[in-house]
Design a protein around this motif. Structure first.
Motif, PDB file in Angstrom:
ATOM      1  N   ASP A  11       0.793  -1.233   0.000  1.00 51.88           N
ATOM      2  CA  ASP A  11       0.000   0.000   0.000  1.00 51.88           C
ATOM      3  C   ASP A  11       0.829   1.290   0.000  1.00 51.88           C
ATOM      4  O   ASP A  11       0.278   2.377   0.138  1.00 51.88           O
ATOM      5  N   LYS A  12       2.134   1.186  -0.165  1.00 54.46           N
ATOM      6  CA  LYS A  12       2.987   2.382  -0.201  1.00 54.46           C
ATOM      7  C   LYS A  12       2.879   3.020  -1.587  1.00 54.46           C
ATOM      8  O   LYS A  12       3.065   2.360  -2.598  1.00 54.46           O
ATOM      9  N   PRO A  13       2.576   4.325  -1.671  1.00 55.57           N
ATOM     10  CA  PRO A  13       2.568   4.991  -2.981  1.00 55.57           C
ATOM     11  C   PRO A  13       3.966   5.009  -3.592  1.00 55.57           C
ATOM     12  O   PRO A  13       4.938   5.363  -2.925  1.00 55.57           O
ATOM     13  N   VAL A  14       4.043   4.589  -4.867  1.00 55.07           N
ATOM     14  CA  VAL A  14       5.328   4.538  -5.571  1.00 55.07           C
ATOM     15  C   VAL A  14       5.165   5.213  -6.918  1.00 55.07           C
ATOM     16  O   VAL A  14       4.304   4.840  -7.710  1.00 55.07           O
ATOM     17  N   LEU A  15       5.990   6.228  -7.164  1.00 53.17           N
ATOM     18  CA  LEU A  15       6.029   6.922  -8.448  1.00 53.17           C
ATOM     19  C   LEU A  15       7.179   6.329  -9.261  1.00 53.17           C
ATOM     20  O   LEU A  15       8.323   6.300  -8.804  1.00 53.17           O
ATOM     21  N   LEU A  16       6.854   5.842 -10.455  1.00 53.54           N
ATOM     22  CA  LEU A  16       7.830   5.168 -11.309  1.00 53.54           C
ATOM     23  C   LEU A  16       8.419   6.123 -12.338  1.00 53.54           C
ATOM     24  O   LEU A  16       7.694   6.909 -12.947  1.00 53.54           O
ATOM     25  N   ALA A  17       9.733   6.015 -12.552  1.00 52.92           N
ATOM     26  CA  ALA A  17      10.409   6.844 -13.544  1.00 52.92           C
ATOM     27  C   ALA A  17      11.570   6.060 -14.137  1.00 52.92           C
ATOM     28  O   ALA A  17      12.115   5.152 -13.498  1.00 52.92           O
ATOM     29  N   ALA A  18      11.937   6.410 -15.348  1.00 53.54           N
ATOM     30  CA  ALA A  18      13.059   5.753 -16.012  1.00 53.54           C
ATOM     31  C   ALA A  18      13.683   6.716 -17.008  1.00 53.54           C
ATOM     32  O   ALA A  18      13.051   7.670 -17.458  1.00 53.54           O
ATOM     33  N   THR A  19      14.932   6.428 -17.349  1.00 51.47           N
ATOM     34  CA  THR A  19      15.646   7.206 -18.361  1.00 51.47           C
ATOM     35  C   THR A  19      16.255   6.246 -19.372  1.00 51.47           C
ATOM     36  O   THR A  19      16.613   5.112 -19.032  1.00 51.47           O
ATOM     37  N   GLY A  20      16.356   6.712 -20.612  1.00 55.72           N
ATOM     38  CA  GLY A  20      16.943   5.878 -21.653  1.00 55.72           C
ATOM     39  C   GLY A  20      17.466   6.715 -22.793  1.00 55.72           C
ATOM     40  O   GLY A  20      17.199   7.917 -22.873  1.00 55.72           O
ATOM     41  N   GLY A  21      18.177   6.071 -23.677  1.00 55.66           N
ATOM     42  CA  GLY A  21      18.790   6.766 -24.797  1.00 55.66           C
ATOM     43  C   GLY A  21      17.800   7.230 -25.851  1.00 55.66           C
ATOM     44  O   GLY A  21      18.076   8.166 -26.588  1.00 55.66           O
ATOM     45  N   SER A  22      16.648   6.557 -25.940  1.00 52.03           N
ATOM     46  CA  SER A  22      15.652   6.947 -26.935  1.00 52.03           C
ATOM     47  C   SER A  22      14.254   6.584 -26.440  1.00 52.03           C
ATOM     48  O   SER A  22      14.100   5.880 -25.436  1.00 52.03           O
ATOM     49  N   GLU A  23      13.257   7.039 -27.195  1.00 53.83           N
ATOM     50  CA  GLU A  23      11.866   6.790 -26.829  1.00 53.83           C
ATOM     51  C   GLU A  23      11.498   5.313 -26.914  1.00 53.83           C
ATOM     52  O   GLU A  23      10.520   4.886 -26.322  1.00 53.83           O
ATOM     53  N   ARG A  24      12.268   4.528 -27.643  1.00 54.00           N
ATOM     54  CA  ARG A  24      11.888   3.129 -27.848  1.00 54.00           C
ATOM     55  C   ARG A  24      11.881   2.309 -26.561  1.00 54.00           C
ATOM     56  O   ARG A  24      11.346   1.214 -26.522  1.00 54.00           O
ATOM     57  N   ARG A  33       1.159   0.688  -4.025  1.00 51.86           N
ATOM     58  CA  ARG A  33       0.182   1.486  -4.772  1.00 51.86           C
ATOM     59  C   ARG A  33       0.950   2.262  -5.836  1.00 51.86           C
ATOM     60  O   ARG A  33       1.387   3.376  -5.600  1.00 51.86           O
ATOM     61  N   VAL A  34       1.113   1.626  -6.978  1.00 52.37           N
ATOM     62  CA  VAL A  34       1.844   2.263  -8.062  1.00 52.37           C
ATOM     63  C   VAL A  34       1.010   3.435  -8.571  1.00 52.37           C
ATOM     64  O   VAL A  34      -0.163   3.278  -8.899  1.00 52.37           O
ATOM     65  N   LEU A  35       1.619   4.603  -8.596  1.00 49.43           N
ATOM     66  CA  LEU A  35       0.897   5.819  -8.980  1.00 49.43           C
ATOM     67  C   LEU A  35       0.554   5.797 -10.467  1.00 49.43           C
ATOM     68  O   LEU A  35       1.231   5.142 -11.258  1.00 49.43           O
ATOM     69  N   PRO A  36      -0.516   6.498 -10.840  1.00 52.53           N
ATOM     70  CA  PRO A  36      -1.080   6.345 -12.186  1.00 52.53           C
ATOM     71  C   PRO A  36      -0.153   6.671 -13.347  1.00 52.53           C
ATOM     72  O   PRO A  36      -0.160   5.968 -14.351  1.00 52.53           O
ATOM     73  N   LEU A  37       0.631   7.723 -13.231  1.00 50.46           N
ATOM     74  CA  LEU A  37       1.501   8.120 -14.346  1.00 50.46           C
ATOM     75  C   LEU A  37       2.956   7.909 -13.992  1.00 50.46           C
ATOM     76  O   LEU A  37       3.407   8.306 -12.925  1.00 50.46           O
ATOM     77  N   GLY A  38       3.685   7.291 -14.911  1.00 55.56           N
ATOM     78  CA  GLY A  38       5.129   7.204 -14.781  1.00 55.56           C
ATOM     79  C   GLY A  38       5.765   8.313 -15.601  1.00 55.56           C
ATOM     80  O   GLY A  38       5.106   8.963 -16.416  1.00 55.56           O
ATOM     81  N   VAL A  39       7.042   8.516 -15.392  1.00 54.48           N
ATOM     82  CA  VAL A  39       7.767   9.576 -16.109  1.00 54.48           C
ATOM     83  C   VAL A  39       8.995   8.955 -16.758  1.00 54.48           C
ATOM     84  O   VAL A  39       9.837   8.363 -16.080  1.00 54.48           O
ATOM     85  N   TYR A  40       9.059   9.078 -18.082  1.00 48.13           N
ATOM     86  CA  TYR A  40      10.187   8.541 -18.841  1.00 48.13           C
ATOM     87  C   TYR A  40      10.901   9.692 -19.542  1.00 48.13           C
ATOM     88  O   TYR A  40      10.269  10.524 -20.183  1.00 48.13           O
TER      89      TYR A  40
END
Length: 185
Positions: free
Chosen positions: A106-119, A138-145
């Motif tokens: 039940d812990k809120p978690v905001l997901l994010a990642a970085t990469g070399g390209s959009e693929r 509780r994975v939050l609705p929007l991730g950030v890439y």
């Protein structure tokens, strides 16, 4: 009296400076602008020499144990990792293998990642969401890439990405407010 939220970010970046750490710090700041928080950034690249050879949690040095405890005791978690061969880094997974399986329920978690390209953008939905679903977080609705071109000198520069990060935090606020109510109770 309300204590500030314990807001912990984990960056799976292996280098310093790291785009993943920069993205995590940006998200920490956005959340802190909305809610009173105590921020902590865990950079796995700095722990790598102490973490990489461990097989059991009891064999981890105190520095790594403190970071694991901070993650387990966080009220809100932000995770950011570079994409390596289509997934999160091995060190990122190794670190989370030591997190107690019930610590993130039940812990809120905001997901994010970085990469070399959009693929690689689907890494959030195809790799990170399943990992944190295992933990029943509780994975939050929007991730950030973010891609390399979204940064200048390890600072976010792309306005569309900056707005997506703001939107991710805005959409997360109802769950973060719930986390804050639990802190008060």
């Amino acid at each position: 009296m309300t204590r500030p939220l314990r807001l912990v970010a984990v960056s799976g970046g292996l280098q310093r400076p790291s785009r993943s750490a920069a993205l995590a710090a940006h998200l920490l700041d956005l959340i802190s602008d909305e809610l009173p928080c105590e921020q902590r950034l865990v950079e796995l690249g700095q722990l790598a020499p102490q973490l990489a050879g461990a097989v059991w949690r009891t064999h981890l040095p105190d520095a790594v144990e403190r970071e694991l405890a901070a993650v387990e005791q966080a009220d809100v978690l932000v995770v950011a990792t570079p994409v390596f061969r289509g997934a999160y880094t091995g060190l990122f997974k190794h670190f989370f293998d030591f997190v107690h399986q019930d610590a993130l329920v039940d812990k809120p978690v905001l997901l994010a990642a970085t990469g070399g390209s959009e693929r690689h953008a689907l890494v959030i939905d195809h790799q990170l969401r399943p990992l944190f679903s295992f933990f029943q977080a509780r994975v939050l609705p929007l991730g950030v890439y973010a891609t390399d071109k979204d940064f200048t000198d390890y600072r976010l520069q792309d306005e569309a990405l900056i707005e997506r990060a703001r939107l991710a935090v805005r959409r997360a606020l109802p769950l973060l407010d719930l986390a804050q109510e639990v802190v008060v109770a």
